[in-house]
Design a protein around this motif. Structure first.
Motif: not given
Length: 411
Positions: A58-60, A62-66, A138-150
């Motif tokens: 679902q997020r994909v 949503t993000y495609s509209k960004m 964005d200020n939480n270093p404990d959460i890994p990146p939500l988007v990664q380049v494949v």
């Protein structure tokens, strides 16, 4: 196709020029793509994994509209130092999802393949921070990146959106041939010109007894005797014509002595005068005494011109007094003395009433036609001479181009 080759050539040239102009003026564009992976939330159970996967899909979407966001475009512009406005950059970017996955493909189209690659990679680089800001992580270093380049974009995978040159040329050539064939069909459909020896004989009802090809020297100075002496091909054609005329005359009964031969054409530019003078010169070359009558302005009445080989006497007469056959007979009697044959250079049949008088007073007729004459003009002279009743000895074709076809086409 042989006769209309110029139509094909022009269409091909226009098509190739158009294809070249399109290739030069068309702006080629290049598309570079970056593939991104959207991470699902950390889960401990299978049910949670399913919910996380569904959440990511679902997020994909949503993000495609960004990628229509001016704010995201501005981040890319700032990162690369582009001179574009956010709206201009947004128009070059599109995003799509890979079905049943959490993968997203970002595509950038630009006139420069290098710039397209840089912009696509820049979107992949800034999207994670942009999403993190939106998700307030964005200020939480404990959460890994939500988007990664494949897969990053690179020049080797750039796709050109321009039409290949070979395809443009092929399409242009095929289109040119289609247009050329259509034009040729239309031209042939409405073409009334007689194109072959067989057509000439079918319309006139008389055999072709001679033909002359185009002669530049004759067209330039209209000097028959000079061309006769200088051009062997022309000379042989003239001699063959005189032999054919002689053989037909010998088979015709009830001819006067000497026989009177009228040379007539449908129109003034068909070359009847050239044929008459050439025929006279050919008879003289074969040792016959020829009297030749030409007709011109009244100021030239009874003006004797030159003699060919001492055997052809040409006399120019005015058309003014020749309104009756009796008036012509009076002139003709004087020309017969000492001649083996009298050749009358008649005015154009369709342009002068006097031509019909001359044809009616002659023993036989030689019709002269242009190789490109229309069927209508041939039909008019054939019907006209048939009404007058003077036998037609044969037809001479001027300005002919021989071909190897059985029809003897005058292309």
């Amino acid at each position: 196709m042989r006769r209309r080759w110029l139509v094909v050539a022009v269409c091909l040239v226009v098509a190739l020029v158009g294809a070249s102009a399109y290739n030069v003026t068309a702006h080629a564009e290049y598309t570079a793509s970056t593939q991104l992976f959207l991470r699902a939330p950390d889960v401990k159970t299978s049910a949670g994994a399913y919910q996380g996967d569904l959440f990511s899909r679902q997020r994909v979407l949503t993000y495609s509209k960004m990628f229509k966001s001016d704010d995201l475009a501005q981040r890319v512009i700032d990162r690369l130092g582009l001179t574009l406005t956010p709206q201009q950059l947004v128009s070059q970017v599109s995003a799509s999802t890979v079905k049943d996955t959490v993968l997203m493909v970002v595509s950038v189209t630009d006139g420069s393949p290098e710039r397209a690659v840089n912009i696509a990679n820049a979107y992949g680089d800034v999207l994670n921070s942009y999403v993190a800001k939106l998700e307030y992580i964005d200020n939480n270093p404990d959460i890994p990146p939500l988007v990664q380049v494949v897969t990053r974009a690179n020049p080797a995978t750039v796709v050109s959106t321009a039409i290949p040159l070979w395809l443009i040329i092929t399409a242009a050539v095929v289109s040119a041939l289609v247009v050329a064939l259509s034009l040729i069909w239309l031209l042939e459909r409405f073409d009334t010109k007689v194109r072959s020896r067989r057509e000439v004989e079918a319309i006139t009802g008389s055999p072709v007894i001679g033909q002359f090809t185009r002669n530049k020297a004759l067209a330039r100075n209209d000097d028959v005797e000079a061309v006769f002496d200088a051009d062997e091909r022309f000379r042989q054609a003239a001699l063959r014509l005189s032999v054919n005329v002689d053989s037909v005359l010998q088979r015709l009964p009830d001819l006067s002595k000497p026989p009177v031969l009228a040379v007539v054409a449908p129109h003034r530019g068909d070359g009847a005068s050239m044929v008459a003078r050439t025929l006279g010169r050919a008879f003289a070359e074969r040792g016959k005494s020829v009297a030749q009558l030409q007709f011109g302005p009244e100021s030239e009445v009874s003006r004797s011109q030159r003699e060919y080989a001492g055997s052809v006497m040409t006399t120019t007469l005015s058309l003014a007094p020749l309104l009756t056959a009796e008036a012509f007979d009076y002139r003709l009697d004087a020309a017969r003395e000492g001649a083996d044959i009298v050749i009358v250079d008649s005015p154009a049949f369709s342009e002068s009433v006097e031509a019909q008088v001359l044809v009616g007073a002659a023993d036989v007729i030689v019709q002269v036609v242009d190789a490109g004459a229309t069927a209508r003009s041939l039909t008019e002279i054939a019907d006209g001479t048939r009404v007058i009743g003077t036998p037609v000895l044969g037809v001479v074709v001027n300005f002919a181009h021989d071909s190897t076809t059985v029809d003897g086409r005058y292309l």
